[in-house]
Design a protein around this motif. Sequence first.
Motif, PDB file in Angstrom:
ATOM      1  N   GLN A  62       0.826  -1.205   0.000  1.00 43.14           N
ATOM      2  CA  GLN A  62       0.000   0.000   0.000  1.00 43.14           C
ATOM      3  C   GLN A  62       0.858   1.253   0.000  1.00 43.14           C
ATOM      4  N   LEU A  63       1.890   1.302   0.865  1.00 41.46           N
ATOM      5  CA  LEU A  63       2.774   2.461   0.913  1.00 41.46           C
ATOM      6  C   LEU A  63       3.574   2.577  -0.386  1.00 41.46           C
ATOM      7  N   ALA A  64       4.040   1.435  -0.900  1.00 45.12           N
ATOM      8  CA  ALA A  64       4.804   1.457  -2.155  1.00 45.12           C
ATOM      9  C   ALA A  64       3.961   1.998  -3.301  1.00 45.12           C
ATOM     10  N   LEU A  65       2.709   1.515  -3.398  1.00 43.97           N
ATOM     11  CA  LEU A  65       1.831   1.970  -4.471  1.00 43.97           C
ATOM     12  C   LEU A  65       1.461   3.435  -4.308  1.00 43.97           C
ATOM     13  N   ASP A  66       1.223   3.856  -3.057  1.00 42.53           N
ATOM     14  CA  ASP A  66       0.864   5.254  -2.814  1.00 42.53           C
ATOM     15  C   ASP A  66       1.997   6.199  -3.242  1.00 42.53           C
ATOM     16  N   SER A  67       3.213   5.916  -2.792  1.00 39.76           N
ATOM     17  CA  SER A  67       4.335   6.791  -3.128  1.00 39.76           C
ATOM     18  C   SER A  67       4.655   6.746  -4.610  1.00 39.76           C
ATOM     19  N   LEU A  68       4.617   5.539  -5.181  1.00 36.09           N
ATOM     20  CA  LEU A  68       4.869   5.417  -6.617  1.00 36.09           C
ATOM     21  C   LEU A  68       3.772   6.101  -7.415  1.00 36.09           C
ATOM     22  N   ILE A 120      13.445  22.922 -15.524  1.00 30.59           N
ATOM     23  CA  ILE A 120      12.559  23.762 -14.711  1.00 30.59           C
ATOM     24  C   ILE A 120      11.593  22.894 -13.913  1.00 30.59           C
ATOM     25  N   GLU A 121      11.012  21.885 -14.583  1.00 29.89           N
ATOM     26  CA  GLU A 121      10.100  20.964 -13.894  1.00 29.89           C
ATOM     27  C   GLU A 121      10.814  20.227 -12.765  1.00 29.89           C
ATOM     28  N   ALA A 122      12.044  19.777 -13.023  1.00 28.80           N
ATOM     29  CA  ALA A 122      12.805  19.051 -12.003  1.00 28.80           C
ATOM     30  C   ALA A 122      13.085  19.925 -10.792  1.00 28.80           C
ATOM     31  N   VAL A 123      13.453  21.176 -11.019  1.00 28.88           N
ATOM     32  CA  VAL A 123      13.721  22.105  -9.915  1.00 28.88           C
ATOM     33  C   VAL A 123      12.465  22.326  -9.082  1.00 28.88           C
ATOM     34  N   VAL A 124      11.324  22.495  -9.750  1.00 26.64           N
ATOM     35  CA  VAL A 124      10.058  22.694  -9.032  1.00 26.64           C
ATOM     36  C   VAL A 124       9.717  21.464  -8.196  1.00 26.64           C
ATOM     37  N   VAL A 125       9.901  20.270  -8.784  1.00 26.85           N
ATOM     38  CA  VAL A 125       9.614  19.027  -8.054  1.00 26.85           C
ATOM     39  C   VAL A 125      10.490  18.907  -6.819  1.00 26.85           C
ATOM     40  N   LEU A 126      11.766  19.202  -6.955  1.00 28.92           N
ATOM     41  CA  LEU A 126      12.666  19.111  -5.802  1.00 28.92           C
ATOM     42  C   LEU A 126      12.314  20.143  -4.740  1.00 28.92           C
ATOM     43  N   ALA A 127      11.924  21.328  -5.171  1.00 30.67           N
ATOM     44  CA  ALA A 127      11.561  22.374  -4.210  1.00 30.67           C
ATOM     45  C   ALA A 127      10.295  22.023  -3.433  1.00 30.67           C
ATOM     46  N   LEU A 128       9.397  21.262  -4.060  1.00 31.73           N
ATOM     47  CA  LEU A 128       8.113  20.924  -3.429  1.00 31.73           C
ATOM     48  C   LEU A 128       8.058  19.482  -2.945  1.00 31.73           C
ATOM     49  N   ARG A 129       9.221  18.819  -2.857  1.00 32.02           N
ATOM     50  CA  ARG A 129       9.221  17.380  -2.591  1.00 32.02           C
ATOM     51  C   ARG A 129       8.614  17.023  -1.240  1.00 32.02           C
ATOM     52  N   HIS A 130       8.677  17.920  -0.261  1.00 35.21           N
ATOM     53  CA  HIS A 130       8.146  17.599   1.066  1.00 35.21           C
ATOM     54  C   HIS A 130       6.638  17.822   1.166  1.00 35.21           C
ATOM     55  N   ALA A 158      -1.262  16.974  -2.019  1.00 34.14           N
ATOM     56  CA  ALA A 158      -2.316  17.187  -3.009  1.00 34.14           C
ATOM     57  C   ALA A 158      -3.100  15.906  -3.253  1.00 34.14           C
ATOM     58  N   PHE A 159      -2.469  14.750  -2.940  1.00 39.62           N
ATOM     59  CA  PHE A 159      -3.094  13.456  -3.173  1.00 39.62           C
ATOM     60  C   PHE A 159      -3.659  12.846  -1.897  1.00 39.62           C
ATOM     61  N   THR A 160      -2.939  12.989  -0.786  1.00 38.89           N
ATOM     62  CA  THR A 160      -3.353  12.362   0.463  1.00 38.89           C
ATOM     63  C   THR A 160      -2.762  13.144   1.631  1.00 38.89           C
ATOM     64  N   SER A 161      -3.399  13.040   2.778  1.00 40.95           N
ATOM     65  CA  SER A 161      -2.928  13.786   3.950  1.00 40.95           C
ATOM     66  C   SER A 161      -1.979  12.971   4.819  1.00 40.95           C
ATOM     67  N   GLY A 162      -1.668  11.749   4.407  1.00 45.97           N
ATOM     68  CA  GLY A 162      -0.825  10.882   5.225  1.00 45.97           C
ATOM     69  C   GLY A 162       0.626  11.345   5.272  1.00 45.97           C
ATOM     70  N   GLU A 163       1.182  11.454   6.486  1.00 54.65           N
ATOM     71  CA  GLU A 163       2.566  11.896   6.645  1.00 54.65           C
ATOM     72  C   GLU A 163       3.550  10.813   6.214  1.00 54.65           C
ATOM     73  N   THR A 164       3.170   9.546   6.413  1.00 48.82           N
ATOM     74  CA  THR A 164       4.041   8.441   6.006  1.00 48.82           C
ATOM     75  C   THR A 164       4.253   8.441   4.498  1.00 48.82           C
ATOM     76  N   VAL A 165       3.175   8.651   3.770  1.00 45.80           N
ATOM     77  CA  VAL A 165       3.268   8.732   2.310  1.00 45.80           C
ATOM     78  C   VAL A 165       4.100   9.940   1.897  1.00 45.80           C
ATOM     79  N   ALA A 166       3.918  11.058   2.604  1.00 47.70           N
ATOM     80  CA  ALA A 166       4.669  12.272   2.277  1.00 47.70           C
ATOM     81  C   ALA A 166       6.172  12.042   2.407  1.00 47.70           C
ATOM     82  N   ASN A 167       6.582  11.334   3.452  1.00 53.86           N
ATOM     83  CA  ASN A 167       8.007  11.045   3.628  1.00 53.86           C
ATOM     84  C   ASN A 167       8.537  10.128   2.523  1.00 53.86           C
ATOM     85  N   ALA A 168       7.723   9.125   2.149  1.00 53.14           N
ATOM     86  CA  ALA A 168       8.146   8.204   1.087  1.00 53.14           C
ATOM     87  C   ALA A 168       8.257   8.928  -0.252  1.00 53.14           C
TER      88      ALA A 168
END
Length: 505
Positions: A305-311, A365-375, A380-390
């Motif tokens: 479940q965690l693997a699928l969520d993060s992926l 540009i897309e890569a920089v934005v993704v890295l800046a917003l990685r945390h 936007a998809f789920t409120s789970g903190e575990t998924v956010a860390n993954a």
Amino acid sequence: MESGEEGVHEPILIEGRHGIDYRLERVLSDAQLPYFKRLQLASWLELKLLFPLAAPAVLVYLINNFMSLSTRLFCGHLGNLQLAAASLGNSGVQLLAYGLMLGMGSAVETLCGQAYGAQRYEMLGIYLQRATIVLLLTGLPLMMIYIFCKPILILLGETEELASAAAVFVWGLIPQIFAYAVNFPIQKFLQAQRIVAPSSYISAATLGVHLLLSWVAVYKLGLGLGLIGASLVLSLSWWIIVGAQFGYILISGECKHTWTGFNVMAFSGLWEFFKLSTGSAVMLCLETWYFQILVLIAGLLDNPQLALDSLAVCMSVMGLLFMVSVGFNAAASVRVSNELGAGNPKSAAFSVVMVNLVSFIIAVIEAVVVLALRHVISYAFTSGETVANAVSQLCPYLAFTLILNGVAVGCGWQAFVAYVNVGCYYVVGIPLGCILGFKFDLGVKGIWSGMIGGTAMQTIILLWVTFRTDWNKEATLTSRLEFQVEKAKTRLDKWEDKKEPLLRS
């Protein structure tokens, strides 16, 4: 034809509709101009030709992709299980129909383009109907896969809880199969006539309706109807696009010569069309199914479940951003083929360089934005903190993949690129991902690393081939069109009862 400033005849009509401008070749060949001045003028001319081609394609791809993405966003806020189920249903099952239908529908583009060029306009409508019949029939066995997807997913190793939830989501996508069967032939029918703007307007309007209906279905109809409600709305939205595009064909007047009503000729030559469309479908499916396989493999990890969520979060972001590059890829194919067909080898080579450069800049540009917003990107998809860390741990892999894809898409040789993709993905990407993910216990990071390995090899091969290409030879080969023209005429004559072309009034 009109005379240019220097007495050179420039095809103004061709420049506007086909993207051929002999000024670019003239600038690139002018040794009297300083090198940087020549580069500046050529870049400006190429960008003026490239962006009008790329912008509508990018818009349609982005909107259609975001409709599917938004459905997963709504499901993700119901819970982590619902996000994993929607992701598995979308990437693990729905892409099967999408790849097959889009690939088979691509045959319409070839046939309609040939008929339009031969001024046999009434045949476009017949090809549209014939393709729709074949794709609707193809949708019937696909529907059985959707219906029995739960035992299929369990057989593939997914947990019963996840397979059950994914099946609920997939059942709501059954009407979408047949929307694909009608939509893709209509899109190719319109594109063959260079009618592209209406599709983007229709998609944009439908997206607004889709977001509103998804909110009602997921949050106002109760948690029990969340998954099935979200997928049914997605199916409905695709049917809205189909209805709007067909309505445009009927009432706009732009297709009065190419759509002359329903015709019994559409029921002839169905087997021939099926055989023709199968070839283009197989290669596209092999590319599309690659991502399905990665999702299914991730479902076999220790914490599926965690693997699928993060992926799912990272692949959803990648899929959306990749649509920009796909739009430029379509423009690259048009630009290179136009210039080679016009006998402009320098312009063709320069177009490839510019498309690669623009795609690379956008990808960075897309890569920089993704890295800046990685945390925060996962919220936007789920409120789970575990998924956010993954997800934050996967984002560097995502950023690197975006840059590699940004380089690879600019080459513009669709058939060759398809073979390279399949080889790199299936020979390198999947085996390497399985070894790293399971043997070395790297989990979803290992699976993604395998994908990066395949993408890196693809990029290296495409860049090397592009660097080694003899563009003068390519232009010479492209100018030999007699055989292709005769072949197209033979195909049209074989499938057409009335040989006289319908001329425009």
